[in-house]
Write an enzyme that holds these catalytic residues in place. Structure first.
Site, short mmCIF file in Angstrom:
data_model
loop_
_atom_site.label_atom_id
_atom_site.label_comp_id
_atom_site.label_asym_id
_atom_site.label_seq_id
_atom_site.Cartn_x
_atom_site.Cartn_y
_atom_site.Cartn_z
N CYS A 1 0.84 -1.21 0.00
CA CYS A 1 0.00 0.00 0.00
C CYS A 1 0.87 1.26 0.00
O CYS A 1 1.60 1.51 -0.95
CB CYS A 1 -1.00 -0.05 1.16
SG CYS A 1 -2.32 1.17 1.02
N HIS B 1 -3.82 -4.95 -0.04
CA HIS B 1 -3.38 -5.48 1.26
C HIS B 1 -3.46 -7.00 1.24
O HIS B 1 -4.54 -7.55 1.46
CB HIS B 1 -4.28 -4.94 2.38
CG HIS B 1 -4.03 -3.51 2.69
ND1 HIS B 1 -3.04 -3.10 3.59
CD2 HIS B 1 -4.59 -2.37 2.23
CE1 HIS B 1 -3.03 -1.78 3.65
NE2 HIS B 1 -3.95 -1.31 2.83
N GLU C 1 -2.50 -9.05 3.42
CA GLU C 1 -2.85 -9.54 4.76
C GLU C 1 -4.34 -9.43 5.05
O GLU C 1 -4.84 -9.99 6.02
CB GLU C 1 -2.02 -8.81 5.83
CG GLU C 1 -2.47 -7.41 6.19
CD GLU C 1 -2.14 -6.31 5.18
OE1 GLU C 1 -2.44 -5.14 5.49
OE2 GLU C 1 -1.61 -6.61 4.09
#
Length: 193
Positions: A77, A175, A177
């Protein structure tokens, strides 16, 4: 394997640590040059605003360290955007790893883009086992335009680079994650590089 998460107060470090833990890996959060240089893999997270994030990197001297790292580095990001030459966000000079100028989404598009979007045109082993048009989770108002370093493309009113790669540096606008099993698979691929 030693994994270093760059700590500069602008990261989504905890959620990345949890994602890595689910994959069976521990990561250290550090702003120490020797700790970061000795890691096998470095993750450069980021959430927030470009100029204040760059300021924090300068204070710790990490702005000099990051571009000279030799092991695989993954910017996430804002981390990816800071690896670029510059950002229109408060006219910020970046780390210059990617020869790209980050710009704001054009007027008329709702910003930030929040939510799931597809990635396509996937290149490099970072995306091994990931389907074309897989959905990833994004939150951003600025983007990297299409360029020679693009290894994935997304579309939000316009096409833009949702992932970049140059030498040992990788960057993803999304992202991983927070992108379910596909995102975790990308993290696993990065750890295999």
């Amino acid at each position: 394997m030693k994994i270093a998460l760059i700590n500069y107060g602008a990261g989504n470090s905890q959620s990345i640590k949890f994602a890595l833990k689910r994959l069976g890996f521990e990561a250290i959060l550090s702003d120490e040059e020797t700790e970061i240089r000795s890691a096998d893999k470095v993750i450069f997270p980021g959430v927030g605003e470009a100029s204040s994030a760059m300021q924090k990197l300068k204070v710790s001297g990490l702005d000099q360290v990051i571009p000279t790292l030799k092991q695989p580095v993954l910017g996430i990001c804002l981390g990816m955007q800071l690896l670029c030459k510059s950002s229109e966000e408060r006219n910020t000079k970046g780390l210059g790893v990617f020869d790209v100028e980050v710009v704001r989404f054009p007027k008329g598009l709702k910003v930030p883009q929040i939510g799931w979007n597809q990635i396509s045109n996937l290149k490099t082993s970072l995306f091994e086992g990931i389907s074309e048009n897989e959905f990833m989770y994004l939150v951003h108002s600025f983007y990297a335009p299409l360029c020679k370093e693009a290894i994935a493309i997304s579309e939000y009113g316009i096409q833009y680079a949702s992932a970049l790669q140059k030498d040992n540096f990788y960057g993803v606008q999304f992202h991983p994650e927070k992108s379910s099993t596909a995102g975790e698979h990308i993290l696993k691929n990065f750890l295999k590089l």
